[in-house]
Each structure stands twice: as structure tokens, then as C-alpha cells.
Design an enzyme around this catalytic site. Structure first.
Site, short mmCIF file in Angstrom:
data_model
loop_
_atom_site.label_atom_id
_atom_site.label_comp_id
_atom_site.label_asym_id
_atom_site.label_seq_id
_atom_site.Cartn_x
_atom_site.Cartn_y
_atom_site.Cartn_z
CD GLU A 196 -2.86 -1.20 0.18
OE1 GLU A 196 -2.98 -0.21 -0.56
OE2 GLU A 196 -3.52 -2.25 0.02
CB CYS A 229 -5.45 -1.89 6.62
SG CYS A 229 -5.73 -3.56 7.24
CG HIS A 244 -4.12 -4.89 2.65
ND1 HIS A 244 -4.39 -3.61 2.24
CD2 HIS A 244 -4.89 -5.10 3.73
CE1 HIS A 244 -5.30 -3.06 3.04
NE2 HIS A 244 -5.61 -3.95 3.97
#
Lengths: 203, 203, 203, 203
Positions: free
Chosen positions: C80, C143, C167
């Protein structure tokens, strides 16, 4: 005048609407090609459907026969060519039954094949700009049961008429709760009219 | 009379139609609420878009501003709240460029946020029976670029007007080639009219 | 010796296991490149996380920092790059809270960008035969919150260290209930070791 | 000593590896329960497969028979219960043929059903922590052909042995090109060993 039997289903699994039932109601009494449509809405019931289908064939003596049902995640009109001898569902039908991988007919064939040739029908739907596809698997719920038992009923009576099953996407209003593909009712009706005209041509 | 600037995109990636361009053309000159729509179709070009967006703002001095684009696999109207400072595409734009994970603006903020509050707009679309959802990611293609640079252009000119981006599904005719969700043009136009009315209300 | 802070999450939403917590436990105390891993399991709590992240930074003074979390339908390792200033969840966190489209920080920037360059990390994972992809959207759950607030905590302390979020897919045991993609724990651990080695290299 | 015939396929459609061929090679000669595995890799050929399957049955006189193939987007081990009398493929097989909705056998039944009861096998795989599911549709490619023609070959020779087909996900290395679910080879081998042990038990 020839008759086309066109069935849809009532809502199920907590839903309040079923596009297949809506289309059946909308087209009941309509004239398509040279035929009259008899539209009926059937219960979502593994147990009651076989007898009901037999009665519709006996009473109406239709010249062509189309079933319709909802395929919840499907984005297109889906024409079903095969019905397998199996019932399986994680969710209960409207009688509270969820069959676990069992045959529809202990002595029946492994599958039956729609008697309306569907390749040309898909081609005509697409030529009319309607997203449609040929399918080789109608699932293991009441839609597959319809096709398996409708073809059985016709075989038993030795009635050689065009018979197939149409899976419809969700209506836009059904896609409000869960993000899924949908198709407006008018476009579905247009699609079913086209399939029906093809079925009557073959009758 | 107030003006709403409504832009769509031309076809790209081998396509022959883009629903966003069609909607922009259909609504060009329309009157929505008390405003006139100025509909424009933009090129799918990472390089040319920033300047073109700036010119549209300067020339038109719009009172509200909505971008539209195609989200190929999306089944619903999708309202974009965030635009990130990034361009990335596996497929070339209409100038043959496919940026590889690079910033849109080397000195710009990491993201910008749409100035039209979108939660209530989604609620109104759904109340009208139109499948719609709020989105937090506009992708990394020209749609995200549009929102990032449109908000930048307004900031630079200190113009505080409602501005957001609408992702549209494929048209039924586009779903003929690949099995994907679609939505008829008329329903898209109805949806965009509703978003536009909300944007003008906030202007 | 340099320290890498590596956090995972506890199970949530009725689950009994969370791969990210398992990996954090497995690698706690491990030596990767020249660094020692401090593995911690965090609560899935929109409210408690910001303070807990700040404390971990203060107490551990890590030289690199990686968060991990579960992305339920994801088939690959997903790195990410962006964290947006937004919290939104249809399902409650472990404190029973389900924030509805609200900012993480009323005065914070619209987004923050991971300080570990992730393009090369993805390339190395793939060179090692591990399915991985670069992502531009970390969602709007805990998250995304982790990455947004971890980067904020580092900024506030003026600590310029590599920081990013990973993730992870479901574990095979999680895919027993719902048909979904999964990845064995050993392959996840191998992947996270590789990302960690890259983070330490950049520290 | 009893023999289990276990076939996989060679790579196809531009691929360089096929997990089913790899598993067949890995288990060739292995002893599972009281049986010896004969592992074979078959060509992806609609035309050549029927005869090759017949020869394998004649030469090896196996006591149980399992086919394996790749199901590209599938995240789990998928056990196929039905094979339909149809061949249809948008992409060419390794001989350059892409059959368009035609029967596998002009005089054969509409479908055949695997002779190994698969419900209990799925339950055992899941008890072992391996994501697996029962399937009612093996597609219309060479995998479905294998099951249809293997069952036909056994019928013709009046050999009543357990026979079924296993669809495998992609290997992690295959998921590098397109983002898709995958499963490591070792987990696939463990799964196939378990299915094989069940097949031999039923032999």
C-alpha cells in the site's frame, strides 16, 4: 392460435421482488409473433415445482415453453442449454428446504438439453444490442430443476416443442442493497420478447 | 443564469463509444434546476488534460463542475470523493502514453477531496431507485487526473464551487464483446441529472 | 543493532485468526538483514489505534516500520502506497464502532504516502516467485488508518524512516468457510521477510 | 498391487507450466494407501484425448482413475461431479482447435456423473485444512472432455472403478502475470494425495 407458456418465479431468500415474476406478469396475455403468451408465476419450491410444471403442460398444452429465473450476480441475459439431475442449495427455498447434493430424479438421466437451439437466439439478442450469453450450467437451484422437469414432462407426454430457460440479472432496485450488476425491467422484457419470438418460430 | 460544466471522455483503448462522452453530449445545453449545462468531451490524454481543464474553468467560469468517465467493470453509478497524486496505467492513453507509478504533480498534495459532499447525493440516487455508491478511490487513470487537476485549478483561482467526479458503468452495447455489467444510457442520464441538480443546489 | 517494528492485527468480524497477527508473532525477535524484528499484534479499533501507534514509535524508536493487515478477497501480497484521511466501514470494529465516511483527522492532509518506495519491493517479490502487486488504495478500515497515523506519528516526531503497509490474503484455513483466495502462512512469512529486508536496506 | 491412474495436462494457451502436469509427474510411481500411482501428462487436444484416454484404460487396467486440470481463476481445489456432452472454447487448444458449442459424442448421453462420491472427499480435504469445494460444472474444455470420455471408456469396458476429475488453481508463478488466486504445488500435492487415498479406498 399457438400458445407460449412463460413462467417466472416469486421472490425468495428474503427478497421482495423477482424480475422473472415481473416479466411473466408483464407479458401475460401479450401477443408475440403469431402466439399468445400465458404468463405464470411459480413458487420457489423444490418439492412443489415438479407437479406444478406437469399441470401447466397438461392444462395449457403450450406450443413453446420458456422458464425464467433470477441469477443474482449475472450481468447479462443468460440462456441455459443444460439441466443436470441434481439439487443443491446452501439457502432454503420458500418451503424452508435446502437440498444437499441430491438427485432430482433417482432414475432420471444425468442431464437434459434444452430443445430450443440457443446459439442463434443469443446471436439475435446481441444483434439487437442486448448483452446475452449462452450458458452450459443452470446451477443446482429451482431454475435448473425447472428446466430438468419441464423437459421431463414434455418427454413423458411425447410433446416435441421448443423449451429453454432464461436467467435474468437483478433489477436496479435489487442492486440498491448489495453492489451488483443489474438490468432495467424494460430491457429484460425486450430480451424475453425476442427469445419468445424465436421459440414460436421453432414451434 | 448559473452554469454547470459537465465533461465526459472520448472513447479509448480501442473502444468506439464512451458513455461519459455520450452523456455530456446529451446534456449539453440542458437546463437542470436553475442552471444551464455546458457539456464537453475531453481527450483521454494524461499530458493534455491539465491545461484543457484549466482553460474550461477560465473560459466558462462555471458555478459547479462535474467530470464523468468510464469504469469498465463497475455495475453502479460511482461517486468519487478522493483524487490521489498519482498516474499509473498498464494501457496507453490516446496519445500512446502509459505512466508508470509517477506523481501527477511533483509538488502537489498527496490527494485532494471533492468539494461536493457526496454522501447525500448517493442517498438521493438510491432513493430514486438508481444503483449508486460512494467511492474512496478514483483509480490512477485520466478520471483520477481529472478530479485532481480540476480541484487544483479551482484552488489556484480561489473558486469555491462544488466539484466531483462520476464513474459510469459500460453501456449495454459495450457489454456485447466482454461479459460485464452495463447500464442503459437513459438511466445514466437520469442519474447524472440528479447529481447535477445536487451540485447546483450547493453552488 | 537497528530495529524493525512489524505490526499485525488481532482477528475481527467474528474471525478466529488473522494472518497478519500470525506473521507478526512468527517474526517477533527474528533477525532480518542486520536488524532485529519487534513483532506486535494490535487491536482492530478505530479509536485506540492512533495512540497505540504513537506509543510504539516512542518506546521502540524503530529504524523501519511495517504494518500488516488482512485483505479478505485479495489473492496476492499487496503493498500500500497511499493512506487517505477517511474512515468508513459497514462492519463494526472490535469495539463495536463502524465509522460512516468521516475524516481520520479533521485537520490532517487528504492523504499520506508510504516512505518506503514500493515499486522495487514488488519487483523483488515477483522475482522471488511470490504473487505481489502495488496498490494505490488501502481501503477505509483500520489498515488505512494504521498507515495514515503511522506516517503522521513519524512526521510529528520528524523521524524519516521507511514506513509502509502490507495487505495479506486469507490463510487456507480461513478459506474453508467462504470460497476465497488464500496463501499459506509460510509463503506470507517469506514475502514479509523480503519486504522487511528492503525496508531495512532503506533505513 | 492396485493401480491409480492419475493424469494431468501439459501447458496450454501460451502458458509454460500447468500445475496438473506437475502434480502428475510428482506423484508418478508414488505409493498411496496400498496402491501405486501411474502419473501421466496428456495433451490439451479435443481431438486426440478420447483415444488416448481409452488406451490408458486398456494398457493400465487401473483400479481407480483421477484426472486433473487447471481452472485458471479458481481459488480452491474443485472436485467435479458432472461432465456434460459439449465442447466449447473461445481459445484454441494445442492443436489450434476451438470447438463452438458442439457435442462431444453425437449419440452419447447429455451428461455423465463421476463414480467416486465426492461429498465425503471434499469434507476430508476441508478437515485437513485445505480449501476445497464440490462442483457441478466442469466447464466445456478438455477437463470436461476428460471426465466425459473417461467415464465413457469405463462404461464401454464395463469397468466399475472410482473415477473423478480435480480442478486445480494456478501456481504462484502463474499468478505473477495476471492478478489471480494461486496455491503452492506442495499444498496441491497434499490435496491430490488425499483424494487419491479416498479413491483407492472405494476401489
Amino acid at each position: 392460435m399457438p400458445t407460449l407458456l412463460l413462467t417466472g418465479f416469486e421472490p425468495f431468500d428474503g427478497g421482495t421482488v423477482n424480475p422473472s415474476g415481473e416479466v411473466a406478469r408483464r407479458l401475460d396475455g401479450a401477443r408475440i409473433a403469431a402466439a399468445t403468451v400465458v404468463g405464470r408465476v411459480l413458487p420457489v419450491s423444490f418439492e412443489r415445482l415438479p407437479a406444478l410444471i406437469g399441470e401447466l403442460v397438461d392444462r395449457g398444452a403450450p406450443d413453446a415453453m420458456l422458464g425464467m429465473g433470477l441469477a443474482a450476480a449475472e450481468p447479462m441475459i443468460r440462456l441455459e442449454q443444460f439441466a443436470i439431475n441434481r439439487a443443491h442449495s446452501e439457502r432454503a427455498d420458500n418451503d424452508g428446504l435446502a437440498p444437499d447434493d441430491r438427485p432430482l430424479d433417482a432414475v432420471g438421466p444425468a442431464a437434459r438439453i434444452a430443445t430450443l437451439p440457443l446459439g442463434p437466439v443469443v446471436a439475435r439478442l446481441r444483434a439487437a444490442g442486448i448483452p446475452a450469453r449462452l450458458s452450459f450450467h443452470a446451477g443446482t437451484h429451482c431454475c435448473n430443476l425447472w428446466l430438468y422437469h419441464a423437459l421431463a414432462a414434455l418427454e413423458r407426454r411425447d410433446r416435441r416443442i421448443p423449451c429453454a430457460f432464461i436467467h435474468l440479472p437483478c433489477l436496479p432496485e435489487q442492486a440498491l442493497a448489495t453492489p451488483t450488476a443489474s438490468m432495467p425491467l424494460d430491457l429484460m422484457v425486450e430480451a424475453v420478447r425476442l427469445v419468445a419470438a424465436n421459440a414460436i418460430d421453432q414451434a
